[in-house]
Enzyme design. Structure first.
Site, PDB file in Angstrom:
ATOM      1  N   GLU A  83     179.929  78.887   3.121  1.00 47.19           N
ATOM      2  CA  GLU A  83     179.918  78.891   4.581  1.00 47.19           C
ATOM      3  C   GLU A  83     180.989  77.939   5.135  1.00 47.19           C
ATOM      4  O   GLU A  83     181.667  78.260   6.111  1.00 47.19           O
ATOM      5  CB  GLU A  83     178.515  78.518   5.088  1.00 47.19           C
ATOM      6  CG  GLU A  83     178.373  78.397   6.590  1.00 47.19           C
ATOM      7  CD  GLU A  83     178.755  79.654   7.375  1.00 47.19           C
ATOM      8  OE1 GLU A  83     178.925  80.722   6.768  1.00 47.19           O
ATOM      9  OE2 GLU A  83     178.898  79.541   8.606  1.00 47.19           O
ATOM     10  N   LYS A 135     183.964  79.108   7.610  1.00 47.30           N
ATOM     11  CA  LYS A 135     184.204  78.492   8.928  1.00 47.30           C
ATOM     12  C   LYS A 135     185.651  78.068   9.051  1.00 47.30           C
ATOM     13  O   LYS A 135     186.313  78.341  10.034  1.00 47.30           O
ATOM     14  CB  LYS A 135     183.339  77.251   9.110  1.00 47.30           C
ATOM     15  CG  LYS A 135     182.018  77.215   9.778  1.00 47.30           C
ATOM     16  CD  LYS A 135     181.621  78.110  10.853  1.00 47.30           C
ATOM     17  CE  LYS A 135     181.705  79.560  10.623  1.00 47.30           C
ATOM     18  NZ  LYS A 135     180.544  80.347  10.505  1.00 47.30           N
ATOM     19  N   ASN A 165     183.346 102.782  23.136  1.00 49.87           N
ATOM     20  CA  ASN A 165     183.209 101.876  21.970  1.00 49.87           C
ATOM     21  C   ASN A 165     182.786 102.718  20.788  1.00 49.87           C
ATOM     22  O   ASN A 165     181.988 103.643  20.972  1.00 49.87           O
ATOM     23  CB  ASN A 165     182.052 100.889  22.159  1.00 49.87           C
ATOM     24  CG  ASN A 165     182.347  99.859  23.182  1.00 49.87           C
ATOM     25  OD1 ASN A 165     183.453  99.784  23.677  1.00 49.87           O
ATOM     26  ND2 ASN A 165     181.343  99.065  23.479  1.00 49.87           N
ATOM     27  N   GLY A 166     183.205 102.331  19.601  1.00 46.82           N
ATOM     28  CA  GLY A 166     182.749 103.049  18.412  1.00 46.82           C
ATOM     29  C   GLY A 166     183.888 103.825  17.784  1.00 46.82           C
ATOM     30  O   GLY A 166     185.061 103.663  18.139  1.00 46.82           O
ATOM     31  N   GLU A 191     188.234  81.100   9.131  1.00 45.68           N
ATOM     32  CA  GLU A 191     188.206  82.025  10.269  1.00 45.68           C
ATOM     33  C   GLU A 191     188.759  81.419  11.553  1.00 45.68           C
ATOM     34  O   GLU A 191     189.290  82.152  12.385  1.00 45.68           O
ATOM     35  CB  GLU A 191     186.814  82.617  10.496  1.00 45.68           C
ATOM     36  CG  GLU A 191     185.779  81.662  11.030  1.00 45.68           C
ATOM     37  CD  GLU A 191     184.456  82.358  11.378  1.00 45.68           C
ATOM     38  OE1 GLU A 191     183.415  81.747  11.159  1.00 45.68           O
ATOM     39  OE2 GLU A 191     184.483  83.493  11.863  1.00 45.68           O
ATOM     40  N   CYS A 247     184.691  96.075  20.750  1.00 43.28           N
ATOM     41  CA  CYS A 247     184.874  96.622  22.092  1.00 43.28           C
ATOM     42  C   CYS A 247     183.658  96.369  22.977  1.00 43.28           C
ATOM     43  O   CYS A 247     182.529  96.315  22.507  1.00 43.28           O
ATOM     44  CB  CYS A 247     185.088  98.124  22.026  1.00 43.28           C
ATOM     45  SG  CYS A 247     186.335  98.630  20.870  1.00 43.28           S
ATOM     46  N   LYS A 255     183.012  89.102  17.598  1.00 46.57           N
ATOM     47  CA  LYS A 255     181.711  88.473  17.466  1.00 46.57           C
ATOM     48  C   LYS A 255     180.671  89.471  16.991  1.00 46.57           C
ATOM     49  O   LYS A 255     179.847  89.199  16.136  1.00 46.57           O
ATOM     50  CB  LYS A 255     181.301  87.891  18.820  1.00 46.57           C
ATOM     51  CG  LYS A 255     179.948  87.185  18.807  1.00 46.57           C
ATOM     52  CD  LYS A 255     180.034  85.917  18.012  1.00 46.57           C
ATOM     53  CE  LYS A 255     178.738  85.143  17.952  1.00 46.57           C
ATOM     54  NZ  LYS A 255     178.791  84.118  16.891  1.00 46.57           N
ATOM     55  N   ARG A 287     183.048  88.832  22.293  1.00 47.49           N
ATOM     56  CA  ARG A 287     182.827  89.826  21.237  1.00 47.49           C
ATOM     57  C   ARG A 287     184.088  90.075  20.430  1.00 47.49           C
ATOM     58  O   ARG A 287     184.035  90.649  19.349  1.00 47.49           O
ATOM     59  CB  ARG A 287     182.365  91.146  21.852  1.00 47.49           C
ATOM     60  CG  ARG A 287     181.042  91.040  22.568  1.00 47.49           C
ATOM     61  CD  ARG A 287     180.834  92.233  23.479  1.00 47.49           C
ATOM     62  NE  ARG A 287     180.627  93.460  22.735  1.00 47.49           N
ATOM     63  CZ  ARG A 287     179.442  93.939  22.404  1.00 47.49           C
ATOM     64  NH1 ARG A 287     178.355  93.300  22.750  1.00 47.49           N
ATOM     65  NH2 ARG A 287     179.334  95.066  21.740  1.00 47.49           N
ATOM     66  N   TRP A 313     188.972  96.483  20.751  1.00 53.59           N
ATOM     67  CA  TRP A 313     189.305  95.878  19.462  1.00 53.59           C
ATOM     68  C   TRP A 313     189.835  97.038  18.620  1.00 53.59           C
ATOM     69  O   TRP A 313     189.086  97.938  18.246  1.00 53.59           O
ATOM     70  CB  TRP A 313     188.054  95.251  18.842  1.00 53.59           C
ATOM     71  CG  TRP A 313     188.309  94.424  17.625  1.00 53.59           C
ATOM     72  CD1 TRP A 313     188.680  93.111  17.577  1.00 53.59           C
ATOM     73  CD2 TRP A 313     188.198  94.842  16.254  1.00 53.59           C
ATOM     74  NE1 TRP A 313     188.797  92.694  16.275  1.00 53.59           N
ATOM     75  CE2 TRP A 313     188.520  93.730  15.443  1.00 53.59           C
ATOM     76  CE3 TRP A 313     187.865  96.046  15.631  1.00 53.59           C
ATOM     77  CZ2 TRP A 313     188.502  93.777  14.052  1.00 53.59           C
ATOM     78  CZ3 TRP A 313     187.854  96.098  14.231  1.00 53.59           C
ATOM     79  CH2 TRP A 313     188.170  94.968  13.470  1.00 53.59           C
ATOM     80  N   HIS A 334     187.086  78.076 -14.896  1.00 53.13           N
ATOM     81  CA  HIS A 334     187.225  79.409 -15.482  1.00 53.13           C
ATOM     82  C   HIS A 334     188.322  80.220 -14.786  1.00 53.13           C
ATOM     83  O   HIS A 334     188.336  81.444 -14.865  1.00 53.13           O
ATOM     84  CB  HIS A 334     185.875  80.142 -15.427  1.00 53.13           C
ATOM     85  CG  HIS A 334     184.822  79.447 -16.221  1.00 53.13           C
ATOM     86  ND1 HIS A 334     184.821  79.432 -17.601  1.00 53.13           N
ATOM     87  CD2 HIS A 334     183.772  78.682 -15.843  1.00 53.13           C
ATOM     88  CE1 HIS A 334     183.798  78.708 -18.041  1.00 53.13           C
ATOM     89  NE2 HIS A 334     183.140  78.235 -16.984  1.00 53.13           N
TER      90      HIS A 334
HETATM   91  O1  M6R Z   1     175.794  89.321  13.992  1.00 53.86           O
HETATM   92  P1  M6R Z   1     175.789  89.188  12.491  1.00 53.86           P
HETATM   93  O2  M6R Z   1     175.132  87.937  12.036  1.00 53.86           O
HETATM   94  O3  M6R Z   1     175.215  90.408  11.812  1.00 53.86           O
HETATM   95  O4  M6R Z   1     177.307  89.126  12.093  1.00 53.86           O
HETATM   96  C1  M6R Z   1     177.699  89.100  10.758  1.00 53.86           C
HETATM   97  C2  M6R Z   1     179.075  88.505  10.598  1.00 53.86           C
HETATM   98  O5  M6R Z   1     180.025  89.302  11.246  1.00 53.86           O
HETATM   99  C3  M6R Z   1     179.133  87.096  11.187  1.00 53.86           C
HETATM  100  O6  M6R Z   1     178.155  86.287  10.609  1.00 53.86           O
HETATM  101  C4  M6R Z   1     180.513  86.455  10.951  1.00 53.86           C
HETATM  102  O7  M6R Z   1     180.738  86.280   9.599  1.00 53.86           O
HETATM  103  C5  M6R Z   1     180.555  85.144  11.695  1.00 53.86           C
HETATM  104  N1  M6R Z   1     180.982  85.352  13.042  1.00 53.86           N
HETATM  105  C6  M6R Z   1     181.417  84.135  11.049  1.00 53.86           C
HETATM  106  O8  M6R Z   1     181.339  82.927  11.709  1.00 53.86           O
END
Ligand code: M6R
Length: 599
Positions: free
Chosen positions: A476, A480, A99-100, A483, A2, A594, A27, A73, A499
């Site tokens: 990673e 990527k 927010n929250g 997501e 949010c 984000k 965000r 959100w 395994h």
């Molecule tokens: O802002 P942060 O690095 O603490 O965020 C952690 C994760 O939410 C963030 O790295 C997320 O996995 C990425 N947006 C993925 O690309």
């Protein structure tokens, strides 16, 4: 997650609020709304989906010099127009964005609001009803606001409008980020400075359990006892052009392309005139004093932490544990005698990491935050901060922050090793310059990555395998891909497939294999043979010097410890093109945010 904006001043607030919300789009959100106050009362516009949809329904003829806005959100209640913010009190007098998460909202309903009817499923509506209840009991609005804040348990950033007072926005913060921006003839409110850069670069930072009485002339910060708190504004160090897409179709592609520049900037920022590493002495001392580092992070930052562990253990000889923040906080391991907590976070606002920071600070431990946003919560609340200098990262999928995190971790490890008197045959400043050139070469070869995405990614799943440091890059790479393209993808240690997971390999299952480490080059190739024998369509990405016939792509040679910064680039680009060709919303993938500001 949010986002909040607010404006009070001489101009019409509508467009400023909508622009601000667009700047917060990155965000992550699923509905949005604004409330504009004028002499006729408050006008609320809310819509499910994008800000563009909200724009369509905003009445262009409504004008007001004060207003608040919100991107939601969903946490409590599905994403729809009713649950979208702003929310209004029963009489319609008060209007609130939040927010929250309010943990005790059910209890508050029971205790204070029996007989009230609620229109939404949100926890937020309880806040606005409660403020109104206290007003009806005889309190002034500010007192009712403060009394309500004292009753809330959980996280909040709030902005409140009162129909009967067009001259004030009341805002408050606890755990969720919120800033008040100051300008001539107007003041603004925003979850993130970026949202209001078009109005000002002067911002007041708010601490937890503070609220602010914002008028167009001033912003008075108070604590929950109503006592005024003095604070000087800071200048947001963001260039408005940094947050524009320019000629790029997507922020993600722009941010991938920025990586050579980011690495060079890190080298500049962390290099002294005499070519030595520039680091605060207090950080160096903390690194020397610790007997074990606990890296705490989430998602991509966690994946960077796994690489950082290698640097810190291999170069600086310090034992390191890497933990997922949301697990660590409820299941803390036995700690060493002199632990140092290293938080890695692009945004510096991740609630899961912050919960750990709060817990370890209570235990009296030291914390160092590596973040792209100095001044963020994790930066402010830790003892020390190391900036990433990556510039604003807008795409939800983290790219340049990941490579920046690894580069800064390498510098930190080498600095510590030198401070400990460990002789190293590794100059990170020089090696990172080579890395920057290598990334540039890969970014100039995007067509090849696009072809690979098309050749390999017509399936609904994919595997990424590697050994040693390559394994962490595979985690990673898989993150990527899944997501942004929604292809189910998993990263595995090459030797671990047999395994269990190898059972999933069928004819044409895509398997990406990384081969950048000499010590395990033959082993990973053996693992590739195993999957190919079971029908997999294997795409080997190797490093110059280790390549073999049949490798699909060869990345330039860099120091073997720094390969993650380079080998991740093909994975970032392949994920980008896979998402693009599947028609996905690359910069704003579904369900994701984000800045993950709820636990
Ligand atoms: O802002 P942060 O690095 O603490 O965020 C952690 C994760 O939410 C963030 O790295 C997320 O996995 C990425 N947006 C993925 O690309």
């Amino acid at each position: 997650m949010c986002g909040i904006v607010g404006y009070i001043g001489n101009n019409d607030s509508k467009e400023i609020l909508l622009k601000g919300l667009e700047r917060l789009e990155y965000r992550g959100y699923d509905s949005a709304g604004i409330a504009v106050l004028n002499e006729d009362g408050v006008h609320v516009f809310k819509e499910k989906g994008r800000i563009a949809a909200l724009r369509e329904i905003v009445d262009k003829d409504v004008e007001g010099h004060v207003g608040i806005g919100h991107t939601r959100w969903a946490t409590h209640g599905v994403p729809n127009r009713v649950n979208a913010h702003p929310h209004r009190s029963a009489s319609g007098r008060l209007t609130l964005v939040h927010n929250g998460v309010i943990e005790n909202y059910e209890q508050l309903k029971q205790e204070y609001l029996q007989g009230y009817s609620f229109t939404s499923e949100t926890d937020t509506e309880v806040i606005v009803q409660l403020i109104e209840k206290f007003v009806q009991d005889g309190m002034l609005v500010e007192e009712a606001f403060r009394t309500t804040l004292k009753a809330l348990k959980g996280s909040y950033a709030l902005a409140l409008l009162d129909n009967e007072n067009e001259d004030v926005i009341l805002v408050a913060k606890n755990k969720s980020p919120l800033l008040v921006g100051l300008s001539e003839g107007c003041n603004v409110v925003a979850s993130d400075a970026m949202a209001m850069l078009q109005v000002t670069d002067q911002f007041l930072e708010l601490m937890d359990e503070e609220y602010v009485v914002v008028t167009k002339e001033e912003a008075v910060i108070k604590n929950l006892d109503g006592i005024v708190v003095e604070r000087k504004p800071f200048t947001a160090q963001i260039d408005a052009s940094d947050i524009e897409k320019g000629t790029y179709a997507h922020y993600m592609l722009k941010e991938i392309d920025e990586q050579p520049f980011v690495i060079r900037r890190i080298v500049q920022e962390y290099e002294n005139a005499d070519g030595q590493i520039k680091l605060d002495d207090s950080i160096r001392q903390a690194m020397l004093d610790t007997d074990r580092i606990y890296i705490i992070a989430c998602g991509t930052s966690y994946n960077a932490g796994l690489v950082g562990k290698q640097f810190l253990e291999k170069l600086a000889n310090i034992p390191v544990e890497v933990h997922i923040a949301s697990e660590f906080v409820y299941n803390m391991p036995l700690l060493s005698q002199k632990p140092l907590f290293l938080f890695i976070s692009q945004s510096g606002e991740t609630a899961d990491s912050r919960a750990v920071l709060v817990a370890v600070k209570k235990l009296g431990h030291r914390a160092l935050t590596l973040t792209n946003v100095p001044g963020s919560t994790l930066s402010r609340e830790a003892n020390y901060t190391l900036p990433l200098y990556a510039g604003p990262e807008i795409a939800v999928a983290s790219t340049k922050a990941y490579t920046a995190q690894i580069a800064v971790l390498a510098i930190l490890a080498v600095d510590t090793a030198r401070a400990k008197g460990i002789a190293l045959d590794f100059d990170p400043i020089h090696e990172l310059s080579i890395v920057a050139n290598a990334i540039e070469a890969l970014c100039d070869n995007k067509e090849e990555m696009e072809k690979i995405a098309d050749e390999y990614l017509s399936h609904r799943n994919a595997f990424f395998i590697g050994r040693g440091i390559d394994f962490y890059v595979c985690l990673e790479g898989a993150l990527k891909l899944k997501e942004i393209s929604y292809i189910q993808a998993e990263g595995f240690a090459g030797g671990e497939l047999k395994h269990g997971t190898i059972a999933l390999i069928e004819t044409d299952t895509p398997v990406f294999a990384l081969a950048t480490q000499e010590a395990v080059n033959l082993n990973i190739r053996g693992n590739v043979k195993e999957v190919v024998a079971r029908g997999a369509n294997a795409c080997i990405i190797s490093m110059k010097g280790l390549e073999q016939d049949g490798d699909r792509f060869v990345i330039p040679a860099v120091h073997e410890l720094l390969t993650p910064i380079v080998s991740v680039i093909p994975f970032q680009l392949i994920a980008y093109y896979a998402a693009l060709h599947r028609g996905c919303d690359v910069d704003k993938p579904r369900n994701l945010a984000k800045s993950v500001t709820v636990e």
